[in-house]
Design a protein around this motif. Structure first.
Motif, PDB file in Angstrom:
ATOM      1  N   LEU A  87       3.719  -1.816  42.020  1.00 31.57           N
ATOM      2  CA  LEU A  87       2.629  -1.614  41.068  1.00 31.57           C
ATOM      3  C   LEU A  87       3.101  -0.916  39.795  1.00 31.57           C
ATOM      4  O   LEU A  87       2.281  -0.526  38.970  1.00 31.57           O
ATOM      5  CB  LEU A  87       1.514  -0.792  41.713  1.00 31.57           C
ATOM      6  CG  LEU A  87       0.771  -1.469  42.851  1.00 31.57           C
ATOM      7  CD1 LEU A  87      -0.238  -0.516  43.465  1.00 31.57           C
ATOM      8  CD2 LEU A  87       0.085  -2.732  42.364  1.00 31.57           C
ATOM      9  N   GLY A  88       4.389  -0.758  39.632  1.00 27.10           N
ATOM     10  CA  GLY A  88       4.923  -0.061  38.476  1.00 27.10           C
ATOM     11  C   GLY A  88       4.592  -0.728  37.156  1.00 27.10           C
ATOM     12  O   GLY A  88       4.492  -0.071  36.129  1.00 27.10           O
ATOM     13  N   TRP A  89       4.407  -2.033  37.151  1.00 27.94           N
ATOM     14  CA  TRP A  89       4.066  -2.744  35.929  1.00 27.94           C
ATOM     15  C   TRP A  89       2.620  -2.520  35.514  1.00 27.94           C
ATOM     16  O   TRP A  89       2.263  -2.683  34.350  1.00 27.94           O
ATOM     17  CB  TRP A  89       4.292  -4.244  36.104  1.00 27.94           C
ATOM     18  CG  TRP A  89       3.448  -4.805  37.221  1.00 27.94           C
ATOM     19  CD1 TRP A  89       3.814  -4.900  38.536  1.00 27.94           C
ATOM     20  CD2 TRP A  89       2.113  -5.289  37.138  1.00 27.94           C
ATOM     21  NE1 TRP A  89       2.772  -5.419  39.265  1.00 27.94           N
ATOM     22  CE2 TRP A  89       1.716  -5.675  38.440  1.00 27.94           C
ATOM     23  CE3 TRP A  89       1.206  -5.444  36.097  1.00 27.94           C
ATOM     24  CZ2 TRP A  89       0.457  -6.192  38.711  1.00 27.94           C
ATOM     25  CZ3 TRP A  89      -0.053  -5.963  36.385  1.00 27.94           C
ATOM     26  CH2 TRP A  89      -0.400  -6.337  37.680  1.00 27.94           C
ATOM     27  N   LEU A  90       1.759  -2.107  36.446  1.00 25.33           N
ATOM     28  CA  LEU A  90       0.326  -1.988  36.192  1.00 25.33           C
ATOM     29  C   LEU A  90      -0.022  -1.027  35.047  1.00 25.33           C
ATOM     30  O   LEU A  90      -0.783  -1.406  34.141  1.00 25.33           O
ATOM     31  CB  LEU A  90      -0.400  -1.591  37.479  1.00 25.33           C
ATOM     32  CG  LEU A  90      -1.911  -1.633  37.439  1.00 25.33           C
ATOM     33  CD1 LEU A  90      -2.407  -3.030  37.179  1.00 25.33           C
ATOM     34  CD2 LEU A  90      -2.480  -1.113  38.744  1.00 25.33           C
ATOM     35  N   PRO A  91       0.505   0.204  35.006  1.00 24.13           N
ATOM     36  CA  PRO A  91       0.138   1.074  33.877  1.00 24.13           C
ATOM     37  C   PRO A  91       0.584   0.506  32.535  1.00 24.13           C
ATOM     38  O   PRO A  91      -0.122   0.639  31.541  1.00 24.13           O
ATOM     39  CB  PRO A  91       0.834   2.395  34.184  1.00 24.13           C
ATOM     40  CG  PRO A  91       1.817   2.118  35.243  1.00 24.13           C
ATOM     41  CD  PRO A  91       1.357   0.891  35.967  1.00 24.13           C
ATOM     42  N   TRP A  92       1.737  -0.134  32.529  1.00 24.21           N
ATOM     43  CA  TRP A  92       2.235  -0.707  31.276  1.00 24.21           C
ATOM     44  C   TRP A  92       1.309  -1.808  30.795  1.00 24.21           C
ATOM     45  O   TRP A  92       0.965  -1.868  29.625  1.00 24.21           O
ATOM     46  CB  TRP A  92       3.652  -1.246  31.483  1.00 24.21           C
ATOM     47  CG  TRP A  92       4.638  -0.183  31.806  1.00 24.21           C
ATOM     48  CD1 TRP A  92       4.944   0.297  33.052  1.00 24.21           C
ATOM     49  CD2 TRP A  92       5.425   0.560  30.898  1.00 24.21           C
ATOM     50  NE1 TRP A  92       5.883   1.276  32.959  1.00 24.21           N
ATOM     51  CE2 TRP A  92       6.204   1.456  31.646  1.00 24.21           C
ATOM     52  CE3 TRP A  92       5.577   0.542  29.514  1.00 24.21           C
ATOM     53  CZ2 TRP A  92       7.110   2.324  31.049  1.00 24.21           C
ATOM     54  CZ3 TRP A  92       6.475   1.407  28.925  1.00 24.21           C
ATOM     55  CH2 TRP A  92       7.224   2.289  29.694  1.00 24.21           C
ATOM     56  N   TRP A  93       0.913  -2.691  31.680  1.00 20.83           N
ATOM     57  CA  TRP A  93       0.048  -3.804  31.297  1.00 20.83           C
ATOM     58  C   TRP A  93      -1.337  -3.313  30.884  1.00 20.83           C
ATOM     59  O   TRP A  93      -1.873  -3.742  29.862  1.00 20.83           O
ATOM     60  CB  TRP A  93      -0.080  -4.802  32.451  1.00 20.83           C
ATOM     61  CG  TRP A  93      -0.961  -5.949  32.100  1.00 20.83           C
ATOM     62  CD1 TRP A  93      -0.630  -7.047  31.355  1.00 20.83           C
ATOM     63  CD2 TRP A  93      -2.338  -6.100  32.439  1.00 20.83           C
ATOM     64  NE1 TRP A  93      -1.709  -7.859  31.220  1.00 20.83           N
ATOM     65  CE2 TRP A  93      -2.779  -7.308  31.882  1.00 20.83           C
ATOM     66  CE3 TRP A  93      -3.234  -5.331  33.161  1.00 20.83           C
ATOM     67  CZ2 TRP A  93      -4.072  -7.754  32.025  1.00 20.83           C
ATOM     68  CZ3 TRP A  93      -4.525  -5.794  33.307  1.00 20.83           C
ATOM     69  CH2 TRP A  93      -4.940  -6.991  32.749  1.00 20.83           C
ATOM     70  N   LEU A  94      -1.924  -2.411  31.677  1.00 20.95           N
ATOM     71  CA  LEU A  94      -3.263  -1.909  31.364  1.00 20.95           C
ATOM     72  C   LEU A  94      -3.302  -1.209  30.008  1.00 20.95           C
ATOM     73  O   LEU A  94      -4.213  -1.439  29.201  1.00 20.95           O
ATOM     74  CB  LEU A  94      -3.752  -0.944  32.445  1.00 20.95           C
ATOM     75  CG  LEU A  94      -4.244  -1.575  33.731  1.00 20.95           C
ATOM     76  CD1 LEU A  94      -4.518  -0.493  34.766  1.00 20.95           C
ATOM     77  CD2 LEU A  94      -5.481  -2.401  33.496  1.00 20.95           C
ATOM     78  N   LEU A  95      -2.337  -0.347  29.763  1.00 21.00           N
ATOM     79  CA  LEU A  95      -2.328   0.374  28.496  1.00 21.00           C
ATOM     80  C   LEU A  95      -2.093  -0.563  27.314  1.00 21.00           C
ATOM     81  O   LEU A  95      -2.708  -0.403  26.261  1.00 21.00           O
ATOM     82  CB  LEU A  95      -1.288   1.492  28.524  1.00 21.00           C
ATOM     83  CG  LEU A  95      -1.652   2.659  29.439  1.00 21.00           C
ATOM     84  CD1 LEU A  95      -0.496   3.637  29.527  1.00 21.00           C
ATOM     85  CD2 LEU A  95      -2.901   3.363  28.967  1.00 21.00           C
ATOM     86  N   TRP A  96      -1.232  -1.561  27.472  1.00 23.15           N
ATOM     87  CA  TRP A  96      -1.010  -2.516  26.383  1.00 23.15           C
ATOM     88  C   TRP A  96      -2.263  -3.345  26.139  1.00 23.15           C
ATOM     89  O   TRP A  96      -2.705  -3.523  25.020  1.00 23.15           O
ATOM     90  CB  TRP A  96       0.156  -3.437  26.697  1.00 23.15           C
ATOM     91  CG  TRP A  96       0.389  -4.440  25.615  1.00 23.15           C
ATOM     92  CD1 TRP A  96      -0.097  -5.703  25.549  1.00 23.15           C
ATOM     93  CD2 TRP A  96       1.150  -4.249  24.422  1.00 23.15           C
ATOM     94  NE1 TRP A  96       0.310  -6.321  24.407  1.00 23.15           N
ATOM     95  CE2 TRP A  96       1.080  -5.447  23.692  1.00 23.15           C
ATOM     96  CE3 TRP A  96       1.876  -3.192  23.906  1.00 23.15           C
ATOM     97  CZ2 TRP A  96       1.721  -5.622  22.462  1.00 23.15           C
ATOM     98  CZ3 TRP A  96       2.505  -3.368  22.693  1.00 23.15           C
ATOM     99  CH2 TRP A  96       2.430  -4.559  21.987  1.00 23.15           C
ATOM    100  N   ARG A  97      -2.834  -3.836  27.213  1.00 22.51           N
ATOM    101  CA  ARG A  97      -3.984  -4.744  27.110  1.00 22.51           C
ATOM    102  C   ARG A  97      -5.180  -4.082  26.447  1.00 22.51           C
ATOM    103  O   ARG A  97      -5.803  -4.654  25.568  1.00 22.51           O
ATOM    104  CB  ARG A  97      -4.359  -5.225  28.518  1.00 22.51           C
ATOM    105  CG  ARG A  97      -5.577  -6.081  28.594  1.00 22.51           C
ATOM    106  CD  ARG A  97      -5.250  -7.487  28.136  1.00 22.51           C
ATOM    107  NE  ARG A  97      -6.369  -8.357  28.404  1.00 22.51           N
ATOM    108  CZ  ARG A  97      -7.254  -8.736  27.489  1.00 22.51           C
ATOM    109  NH1 ARG A  97      -7.136  -8.308  26.264  1.00 22.51           N
ATOM    110  NH2 ARG A  97      -8.235  -9.550  27.793  1.00 22.51           N
ATOM    111  N   PHE A  98      -5.514  -2.889  26.875  1.00 26.49           N
ATOM    112  CA  PHE A  98      -6.716  -2.244  26.372  1.00 26.49           C
ATOM    113  C   PHE A  98      -6.445  -1.233  25.259  1.00 26.49           C
ATOM    114  O   PHE A  98      -7.359  -0.836  24.545  1.00 26.49           O
ATOM    115  CB  PHE A  98      -7.474  -1.583  27.521  1.00 26.49           C
ATOM    116  CG  PHE A  98      -7.906  -2.586  28.542  1.00 26.49           C
ATOM    117  CD1 PHE A  98      -8.880  -3.519  28.241  1.00 26.49           C
ATOM    118  CD2 PHE A  98      -7.315  -2.630  29.787  1.00 26.49           C
ATOM    119  CE1 PHE A  98      -9.268  -4.466  29.170  1.00 26.49           C
ATOM    120  CE2 PHE A  98      -7.701  -3.565  30.727  1.00 26.49           C
ATOM    121  CZ  PHE A  98      -8.674  -4.490  30.407  1.00 26.49           C
TER     122      PHE A  98
END
Length: 117
Positions: A87-98
């Motif tokens: 799940l390490g990619w999750l914070p990166w994706w969420l912060l970029w997306r929103f």
């Protein structure tokens, strides 16, 4: 060779700390992107693409290194650590997306009636 409950519990705080570190690194990296992106109308698309590439490289490097550290730290309880590392990619994706919509709302709003941009 089996893993005892004591060994499983021993690695959990470190794994959770590393996952929190992943969130912190993602936030700080995105903050740096927001400070360096050029939002002038003619340069925004190119600047955003350049920042996206840098952010993706930072995300991949941090996810691989921290994920490996989580699995290594957990030792025998690798299944739980592997799940958290995955799940390490999750914070990166969420912060970029929103983050883009939150930081630059004017880029996503429709112009008022009668006004051209």
């Amino acid at each position: 060779m089996g893993v005892t409950t004591g060994q499983e519990v021993k690695g959990v705080p470190a794994v959770l700390f590393l996952h929190g570190l992943q969130w912190l690194l993602a936030y700080l990296s995105l903050d740096l992107v927001f400070r360096t992106v050029d939002v002038r109308p003619g340069l925004l698309a190119r600047s955003r693409a350049r920042c996206r590439r840098r952010y993706v490289l930072a995300a991949a490097a941090a996810t691989l290194v921290i994920g490996a550290a989580q699995v290594w730290t957990a030792g025998g309880a690798g299944a739980a650590a592997a799940g958290t590392a995955g799940l390490g990619w999750l914070p990166w994706w969420l912060l970029w997306r929103f983050g883009w919509r939150k930081q630059f709302p004017h880029l996503y709003q429709e112009p008022p009636e009668g006004k051209r941009v």
